[in-house]
Write an enzyme that holds these catalytic residues in place. Structure first.
Site, short mmCIF file in Angstrom:
data_model
loop_
_atom_site.label_atom_id
_atom_site.label_comp_id
_atom_site.label_asym_id
_atom_site.label_seq_id
_atom_site.Cartn_x
_atom_site.Cartn_y
_atom_site.Cartn_z
N GLY A 38 -18.11 0.45 0.14
CA GLY A 38 -16.66 0.26 0.04
C GLY A 38 -16.20 -1.15 0.35
CE LYS B 170 -2.13 0.92 -3.11
NZ LYS B 170 -3.51 1.33 -3.32
CG ASN C 176 -3.43 -3.51 -5.30
OD1 ASN C 176 -3.23 -4.08 -6.37
ND2 ASN C 176 -4.55 -3.63 -4.63
CB THR D 86 -1.00 -0.07 1.19
OG1 THR D 86 -1.93 1.00 1.04
CG2 THR D 86 -0.31 0.02 2.53
N GLY E 259 -12.75 12.56 -7.27
CA GLY E 259 -11.41 12.20 -6.82
C GLY E 259 -10.49 11.91 -7.99
CB ALA E 260 -7.83 13.09 -9.51
N GLY E 261 -7.07 10.59 -6.95
CA GLY E 261 -5.93 9.95 -6.29
C GLY E 261 -5.79 8.51 -6.77
N GLY E 262 -5.12 7.69 -5.93
CA GLY E 262 -4.84 6.31 -6.31
C GLY E 262 -6.10 5.49 -6.60
CG ASP F 271 -6.67 -0.97 -5.00
OD1 ASP F 271 -6.99 -1.85 -4.18
OD2 ASP F 271 -5.78 -0.12 -4.79
P1 NDP Z 1 -5.36 9.70 -2.28
O1 NDP Z 1 -4.78 10.44 -1.14
O2 NDP Z 1 -4.48 9.23 -3.38
O3 NDP Z 1 -6.51 10.61 -2.95
C1 NDP Z 1 -7.49 11.24 -2.17
C2 NDP Z 1 -8.50 11.94 -3.07
O4 NDP Z 1 -9.52 12.49 -2.24
C3 NDP Z 1 -7.93 13.08 -3.89
O5 NDP Z 1 -8.60 13.15 -5.12
C4 NDP Z 1 -8.28 14.30 -3.01
O6 NDP Z 1 -8.39 15.49 -3.75
C5 NDP Z 1 -9.63 13.89 -2.50
N1 NDP Z 1 -10.02 14.56 -1.26
C6 NDP Z 1 -9.60 14.26 0.00
N2 NDP Z 1 -10.19 15.09 0.89
C7 NDP Z 1 -10.98 15.93 0.17
C8 NDP Z 1 -11.84 17.01 0.53
N3 NDP Z 1 -12.03 17.38 1.80
N4 NDP Z 1 -12.52 17.65 -0.46
C9 NDP Z 1 -12.36 17.27 -1.76
N5 NDP Z 1 -11.54 16.27 -2.16
C10 NDP Z 1 -10.87 15.60 -1.20
O7 NDP Z 1 -6.14 8.48 -1.63
P2 NDP Z 1 -6.60 7.12 -2.34
O8 NDP Z 1 -7.14 7.46 -3.68
O9 NDP Z 1 -5.53 6.11 -2.22
O10 NDP Z 1 -7.78 6.65 -1.37
C11 NDP Z 1 -9.01 7.35 -1.32
C12 NDP Z 1 -9.97 6.55 -0.46
O11 NDP Z 1 -10.22 5.31 -1.11
C13 NDP Z 1 -9.44 6.22 0.94
O12 NDP Z 1 -10.36 6.68 1.87
C14 NDP Z 1 -9.37 4.70 1.00
O13 NDP Z 1 -9.88 4.21 2.21
C15 NDP Z 1 -10.29 4.30 -0.13
N6 NDP Z 1 -9.89 3.04 -0.76
C16 NDP Z 1 -10.73 2.00 -0.67
C17 NDP Z 1 -10.42 0.80 -1.23
C18 NDP Z 1 -11.37 -0.33 -1.11
O14 NDP Z 1 -10.99 -1.45 -1.45
N7 NDP Z 1 -12.61 -0.09 -0.66
C19 NDP Z 1 -9.16 0.59 -1.97
C20 NDP Z 1 -8.34 1.78 -2.05
C21 NDP Z 1 -8.70 2.95 -1.44
P3 NDP Z 1 -7.09 16.40 -4.07
O15 NDP Z 1 -6.43 15.79 -5.27
O16 NDP Z 1 -7.67 17.74 -4.35
O17 NDP Z 1 -6.24 16.38 -2.84
#
Ligand code: NDP
Length: 283
Positions: free
Chosen positions: A249, A72, A93, A68, A131-134, A108
Site C-alpha cells: 500500500g 471527495k 482527491n 479526503t 472491493g467497490a469503494g473509493g 489515487d
Molecule cells: P470505502 O469505505 O469506500 O470502501 C471499503 C470497501 O471495503 C468496500 O468495498 C467494502 O465492502 C469493503 N469492506 C470493508 N470491510 C469489509 C469486510 N469485512 N468484508 C468484505 N468487504 C469489506 O473505503 P476506500 O475505498 O476509500 O478505502 C479502502 C482502503 O483503501 C482503506 O483501508 C484505505 O486505507 C485504503 N487506501 C489506500 C490508499 C493508498 O494510497 N495506499 C489510497 C486510498 C485508500 P462493502 O461495499 O460491502 O461495504
C-alpha cells in the site's frame, strides 16, 4: 499547500493519529529534499465549512490541496473544472490551481497504476479487484484507461459492486463483471493482477485475511494491496510466500504523492525519499 480533511476519517484511512498524518510527512520530506520553500499542512474542515475553506484556500494563495472522505465528492461543486479520471470517478482527491482556476484531479488510481507499471504493463491484463469503494473505483477506472482487458469486481455489497461494474462497462473500454462476495472466492487461473482495494487488514485489524481460496493464487499473478498500515499485510506476506510479484500500500500512497507534487510545483520528486519518510511513520 494544504490538506482539507476530517480527523476521524484520516484516522480511519491510515490507522494513524492526525498529528502524524503520513501524507504530510511524506510530501514535506520531498519539499525539503528538493529545497522547495513550500509547506503541506493538515487542516480539519467540517462538511458545513467546505465551501468557505475552498474559497479561503484560493484567496490565501494556496497552489492546491488534497481532500479526503467525506469531501471527495462534495468538493466538486466548488471547483472550476475536472480532469478526465476525476470526472469519470465523480471524486476528487487533489485540487490544483491552473490559470487562477481550481481544477479537481484524482491521483489515487494514477498512483496505483504507476506502482503497477514498475512490475507489469496493465495493457491487455485481466484484473480482479476486491472491493467497490473509493479506492476500488479509482483503481478500476485507471487500469481500464491504461488498457486492461477485463476487470472483475468482487464485493460484499451487491449494490456498490454492481454500480461500479456498470460504470466501467458504460464509460470505459473494458469488459467488467461483478461477483457477489458471499462465500470463499476462487481467483480465475487466467488472472494477471489481483488487487485488495477493501479496508481488510488495516490497523488495528491486522490479522484479517481476504476470503479467497489460497490455492487459486498462482505465482505468475501480480498481487497488490492498498493497505498502507501496516504495509506487510497478510495478503502481502502470503503472496510473497507463493512467489508472486507484490505491490504494498505504500507504493500507491507514494505515487499519488509524486503526481500531486508534480501537479502543484511542476517538479518530479524523488519517490525514494518519500517512501523512506513513510516507512518511518509506519514502522
Ligand atoms: P470505502 O469505505 O469506500 O470502501 C471499503 C470497501 O471495503 C468496500 O468495498 C467494502 O465492502 C469493503 N469492506 C470493508 N470491510 C469489509 C469486510 N469485512 N468484508 C468484505 N468487504 C469489506 O473505503 P476506500 O475505498 O476509500 O478505502 C479502502 C482502503 O483503501 C482503506 O483501508 C484505505 O486505507 C485504503 N487506501 C489506500 C490508499 C493508498 O494510497 N495506499 C489510497 C486510498 C485508500 P462493502 O461495499 O460491502 O461495504
Amino acid at each position: 499547500m494544504n490538506e482539507l480533511n476530517f480527523k476521524q476519517e484520516l484516522t480511519a484511512a491510515f490507522g494513524q493519529p492526525i498529528s502524524e498524518n503520513p501524507t504530510q510527512v511524506m510530501i514535506e520530506a520531498a519539499y525539503r529534499h528538493h529545497n522547495l520553500d513550500w509547506r503541506y499542512l493538515t487542516i480539519e474542515v467540517g462538511p458545513d465549512d467546505l465551501e468557505a475553506a475552498v474559497r479561503g484556500a484560493k484567496v490565501m494563495g494556496f497552489q492546491g490541496f488534497n481532500c479526503t472522505i467525506p469531501h471527495k465528492v462534495n468538493v466538486i461543486q466548488y471547483l472550476d473544472g475536472l480532469g478526465e479520471s476525476a470526472s469519470l470517478m465523480g471524486a476528487v482527491n487533489c485540487v490544483v490551481r491552473r490559470n487562477g482556476q481550481w481544477i479537481g484531479e484524482n491521483t489515487d488510481g494514477k498512483g496505483f497504476v504507476s506502482s503497477l507499471r514498475e512490475l507489469t504493463d496493465p495493457e491487455n491484463k485481466k484484473v480482479v479487484i476486491f472491493g467497490a469503494g473509493g479506492a476500488a473505483r479509482a483503481i478500476s477506472v485507471e487500469v481500464a484507461l491504461a488498457g486492461s482487458s477485463s476487470v472483475t469486481i468482487v464485493n460484499r455489497s451487491r449494490e456498490r459492486g454492481e454500480e461500479l461494474t456498470n460504470l466501467l462497462n458504460d464509460k470505459l473500454p473494458v469488459s467488467a463483471d461483478f461477483v457477489a462476495w458471499n462465500s470463499t472466492f476462487s481467483i480465475p487461473s487466467d488472472t494477471d493482477v489481483v488487487i485488495n482495494a477493501t479496508s481488510i487488514g488495516l490497523y488495528p485489524d491486522i490479522e484479517a485475511r481476504l476470503d479467497f481460496a489460497h490455492e487459486s493464487l498462482l505465482p505468475n499473478m501480480v498481487v497488490a494491496d492498498v493497505i498502507p498500515n501496516p504495509p506487510s499485510t497478510n495478503l502481502v506476506i502470503d503472496a510473497r510466500a507463493k512467489g508472486c510479484k507484490v505491490i504494498d500500500g505504500l507504493g500507491m500512497l507514494v505515487n499519488q504523492g509524486v503526481i500531486g507534487i508534480k501537479h502543484w510545483t511542476g517538479i518530479d520528486p524523488d519517490p525514494t525519499v518519500m517512501r523512506t519518510a513513510l516507512e518511518e511513520v509506519f514502522r
